[in-house]
Design a protein around this motif. Sequence first.
Motif, PDB file in Angstrom:
ATOM      1  N   PHE A 312      22.293  44.542  65.880  1.00 36.10           N
ATOM      2  CA  PHE A 312      22.987  45.552  66.629  1.00 36.10           C
ATOM      3  C   PHE A 312      21.487  46.141  65.554  1.00 36.10           C
ATOM      4  N   LYS A 313      21.113  46.151  64.556  1.00 33.92           N
ATOM      5  CA  LYS A 313      20.576  47.519  63.559  1.00 33.92           C
ATOM      6  C   LYS A 313      19.387  48.076  64.985  1.00 33.92           C
ATOM      7  N   ARG A 314      19.975  49.444  64.948  1.00 32.37           N
ATOM      8  CA  ARG A 314      19.527  50.550  65.786  1.00 32.37           C
ATOM      9  C   ARG A 314      19.094  51.950  65.181  1.00 32.37           C
ATOM     10  N   MET A 315      18.154  52.151  66.208  1.00 31.80           N
ATOM     11  CA  MET A 315      18.041  53.829  65.520  1.00 31.80           C
ATOM     12  C   MET A 315      19.573  54.808  66.351  1.00 31.80           C
ATOM     13  N   PRO A 316      20.013  55.648  65.762  1.00 29.14           N
ATOM     14  CA  PRO A 316      20.540  57.023  66.349  1.00 29.14           C
ATOM     15  C   PRO A 316      21.046  57.096  68.153  1.00 29.14           C
ATOM     16  N   ASP A 317      19.842  56.747  68.374  1.00 28.74           N
ATOM     17  CA  ASP A 317      19.505  57.432  69.950  1.00 28.74           C
ATOM     18  C   ASP A 317      19.248  55.769  70.533  1.00 28.74           C
ATOM     19  N   GLN A 318      19.441  54.757  69.745  1.00 24.90           N
ATOM     20  CA  GLN A 318      19.170  53.656  70.658  1.00 24.90           C
ATOM     21  C   GLN A 318      21.263  53.201  71.423  1.00 24.90           C
ATOM     22  N   SER A 319      21.577  51.610  71.776  1.00 23.96           N
ATOM     23  CA  SER A 319      23.115  51.908  71.904  1.00 23.96           C
ATOM     24  C   SER A 319      22.570  50.361  71.974  1.00 23.96           C
ATOM     25  N   VAL A 320      24.142  50.085  71.680  1.00 22.62           N
ATOM     26  CA  VAL A 320      24.916  48.257  71.493  1.00 22.62           C
ATOM     27  C   VAL A 320      25.201  48.109  73.180  1.00 22.62           C
ATOM     28  N   GLU A 321      25.061  46.666  73.295  1.00 19.45           N
ATOM     29  CA  GLU A 321      25.345  46.229  75.035  1.00 19.45           C
ATOM     30  C   GLU A 321      25.531  45.129  74.707  1.00 19.45           C
ATOM     31  N   LEU A 322      26.342  44.250  75.426  1.00 15.80           N
ATOM     32  CA  LEU A 322      26.800  43.179  75.903  1.00 15.80           C
ATOM     33  C   LEU A 322      26.035  42.479  76.553  1.00 15.80           C
ATOM     34  N   THR A 323      25.183  41.380  76.591  1.00 15.45           N
ATOM     35  CA  THR A 323      24.328  40.624  77.315  1.00 15.45           C
ATOM     36  C   THR A 323      25.245  39.648  78.703  1.00 15.45           C
ATOM     37  N   ASP A 324      24.288  39.361  80.098  1.00 12.41           N
ATOM     38  CA  ASP A 324      25.036  38.698  80.473  1.00 12.41           C
ATOM     39  C   ASP A 324      25.745  37.930  80.216  1.00 12.41           C
ATOM     40  N   GLN A 325      25.209  36.855  78.938  1.00  8.38           N
ATOM     41  CA  GLN A 325      25.559  35.702  78.817  1.00  8.38           C
ATOM     42  C   GLN A 325      27.421  35.473  78.094  1.00  8.38           C
ATOM     43  N   ALA A 326      27.205  36.843  77.241  1.00 12.46           N
ATOM     44  CA  ALA A 326      28.047  37.522  76.656  1.00 12.46           C
ATOM     45  C   ALA A 326      29.567  38.020  77.739  1.00 12.46           C
ATOM     46  N   ILE A 327      29.059  38.257  78.647  1.00 10.08           N
ATOM     47  CA  ILE A 327      30.444  38.838  80.066  1.00 10.08           C
ATOM     48  C   ILE A 327      30.389  37.330  80.538  1.00 10.08           C
ATOM     49  N   SER A 394      32.793  44.408  67.376  1.00 10.84           N
ATOM     50  CA  SER A 394      33.500  43.773  69.034  1.00 10.84           C
ATOM     51  C   SER A 394      32.803  42.022  69.050  1.00 10.84           C
ATOM     52  N   LEU A 395      31.671  42.017  67.339  1.00 11.42           N
ATOM     53  CA  LEU A 395      31.570  40.161  68.148  1.00 11.42           C
ATOM     54  C   LEU A 395      31.790  39.769  66.892  1.00 11.42           C
ATOM     55  N   GLU A 396      32.671  39.900  65.920  1.00 15.15           N
ATOM     56  CA  GLU A 396      33.808  40.211  65.208  1.00 15.15           C
ATOM     57  C   GLU A 396      35.065  38.908  66.243  1.00 15.15           C
ATOM     58  N   TYR A 397      35.389  39.973  67.268  1.00 16.26           N
ATOM     59  CA  TYR A 397      36.562  39.280  67.947  1.00 16.26           C
ATOM     60  C   TYR A 397      35.611  38.344  69.189  1.00 16.26           C
ATOM     61  N   PHE A 398      34.784  38.425  69.659  1.00 20.91           N
ATOM     62  CA  PHE A 398      33.872  37.513  70.161  1.00 20.91           C
ATOM     63  C   PHE A 398      33.634  36.464  69.682  1.00 20.91           C
ATOM     64  N   ILE A 399      33.832  36.381  68.721  1.00 19.01           N
ATOM     65  CA  ILE A 399      33.127  35.025  67.867  1.00 19.01           C
ATOM     66  C   ILE A 399      34.704  34.546  67.820  1.00 19.01           C
ATOM     67  N   CYS A 400      35.679  35.411  67.026  1.00 21.15           N
ATOM     68  CA  CYS A 400      37.237  34.590  67.646  1.00 21.15           C
ATOM     69  C   CYS A 400      37.625  34.230  68.782  1.00 21.15           C
ATOM     70  N   ILE A 401      37.310  34.539  69.429  1.00 21.91           N
ATOM     71  CA  ILE A 401      38.087  33.935  71.105  1.00 21.91           C
ATOM     72  C   ILE A 401      37.047  32.850  72.521  1.00 21.91           C
ATOM     73  N   CYS A 402      35.239  33.709  71.563  1.00 19.30           N
ATOM     74  CA  CYS A 402      34.803  32.561  73.012  1.00 19.30           C
ATOM     75  C   CYS A 402      33.741  31.530  72.025  1.00 19.30           C
ATOM     76  N   HIS A 403      34.277  31.903  70.955  1.00 23.64           N
ATOM     77  CA  HIS A 403      33.422  30.008  69.382  1.00 23.64           C
ATOM     78  C   HIS A 403      31.615  30.055  70.465  1.00 23.64           C
ATOM     79  N   PRO A 404      31.029  30.919  69.870  1.00 30.23           N
ATOM     80  CA  PRO A 404      29.707  31.234  70.571  1.00 30.23           C
ATOM     81  C   PRO A 404      28.894  30.568  69.556  1.00 30.23           C
ATOM     82  N   ASP A 405      28.093  29.687  70.281  1.00 28.16           N
ATOM     83  CA  ASP A 405      27.457  28.924  68.562  1.00 28.16           C
ATOM     84  C   ASP A 405      25.900  30.057  68.406  1.00 28.16           C
TER      85      ASP A 405
END
Length: 635
Positions: A312-327, A394-405
Amino acid sequence: MTSGFGFGLGDSNGSTKPVRIVVVGEKETRKTSLIMAAVTDHYYPEPNIPSLLPYTKLPSEYCSEDVPVTLIDTSSRPEDKRDVIREVKEADAIVLTFAIDRQETLDRLSEYWLPLFRQLKVRVPIVVACYSVIKNEHNPVNIEEITLPIRQQCQEIEICIEWSAPWLSDISWLAQAVFVQAQISAMYPIGPVYDRVTNSLKPRCVAALKRIFELYARNNDYILSDDGLSDMNVRSFGIPVMPSRSRELIKSVQELCPLGVKENGLTIDGFLVLITKLINDRKLRTLWTILRKLGYNNDLRLVHEMIPYSSFKRMPDQSVELTDQAIGSLKRAYHRFDNLGPQMMESLFETAPESPWNGAPYKDATEKTSNGGLSLEAFLSLWSLMTLLDPARSLEYFICICHPDDPSSAVHVTRRRELDRKEQISVRKVVQCFVFGPKNAGKSALLNGFIGRPYDDDNRDGLGEERYAVNMVGNSGITGGTKKTLVMKEIQYQKEGFLLSDEALASCDVAVFVYDSSDESSWKRAIYMVSEVATISEDAGFVFPCLMVAAKMDLGSFPMAIQESTRATQDIGIEAPIPISSKLGNFDNLFHKILTAAEHPHLCIPKIESKRKRVLKLINSWIPECWVKCFCISS
């Protein structure tokens, strides 16, 4: 590894970073003597002790697991308090000294030193070291007894050691024991994992252990089998658990908690009993090895290496969104519960450090169900908001509850807004809308209506800090019938104006300016705000569509309101104000119009000359005249 550590066999290694042990206490409590006795194997009389030692290394033969230890002496002079505070803040462990024969030095521990540590938010292990100068062999003082009140007051106190007294023969060995205990406590602290008052595991430790349990039991109906225990031991200690050893562990748990064993494996309750037994058997090294190998730091949060920051490295006018896989993963996590009420919410996050949405800006940011819970859309909306504002969390908590590879596949970075404007199209799934407006214009009522809250006549516009409201909105634009997440951010106006950084402006997709349609002064203030914000944003190089919202239409409009507002908006090239009534629940498709404006980021941008352009025009008009004057003089 010795038989005392691990579930089976292997090496149990702790943190290998150097340990800083800071010695603090009142004047003449022999802080310096303690350090010298530990490092030189000699006890020096007071006249031979310097006033303050430089940083001192504990001899390697006394360092646990060859981890370097630095001993830091501190001054007791009031003028050196700032230096003491700096050292305490950087400490991995603290040795706190007092004299048994001087009650005031013991009192100062509870009256000054322990409150100071709390004030500084220093929560490292503490070893209390005391000495006595009066020989009292017939009526010795019980160190455990006199320090009991402060040990009950401060759980960070690991142990109290009497290291120097006339009747003690091996003073150097005892001084070394003080620092060895401090080092071990720093490397394998009990404070973060166990509450010694209630004799129970602390909530964050339970959450970490539940996540670890799920990692090795989820493919076996959440029963930790022999194979699961062995796999965990391999990950933590590098070698599997022998079946006979596994059976011994399970049998020992069954004796303590019959319900902790099921189908020849451990339930989550049984696993927690096993860990509690390790702590009671003083095998903290084993527990911390497991925790650290599975990605936890001393605060029982995931270490930075577990979070894919590069994703999620980004420029100020970029934002971070969840992917369909994460949703999809989050939907599955949500559907594990029939109804995500407040109690179920706690259960959902039981493998995370805590619920991430108990405080601002998330607590009151979305629509609640009748029982105070969250619908699936509200749940996903909050997660999108957290991803937008704090992708690492967001990613920390996603890792904790969804256990992604692969956690990096859970988020993606959007195209730059600058490029969206050039291409005249934006396909962002999460749209951030800034809400501006004068006090009492109806901004808070608008946000409340957006998330389904009842109208409240007690207008709170302009009070408190910036707040968010987030919800999913149906969309019939570029992305067809796909719903988008709309984030509404109420911007507070300060005496100095809108204190918006360039980075904040860059994150805005659309701005709406709300005014009270029954109050002409509110309208004039709002149109001035449009001019102010448009000028600031253009000077910063981050322009965005702007909409005006005529709120409180149920009160009627001020005279000439429609003609004046229509003419003014036409003059600056934006659409006529959108009439709404939060009280009546009539929002005239405002939220759809915001999404439409976001999809066409090149439109509805106010045509207001920036300060930079005005200065350039002034310079351009001034330069030729200057040249003419210079030419005439030279002629």
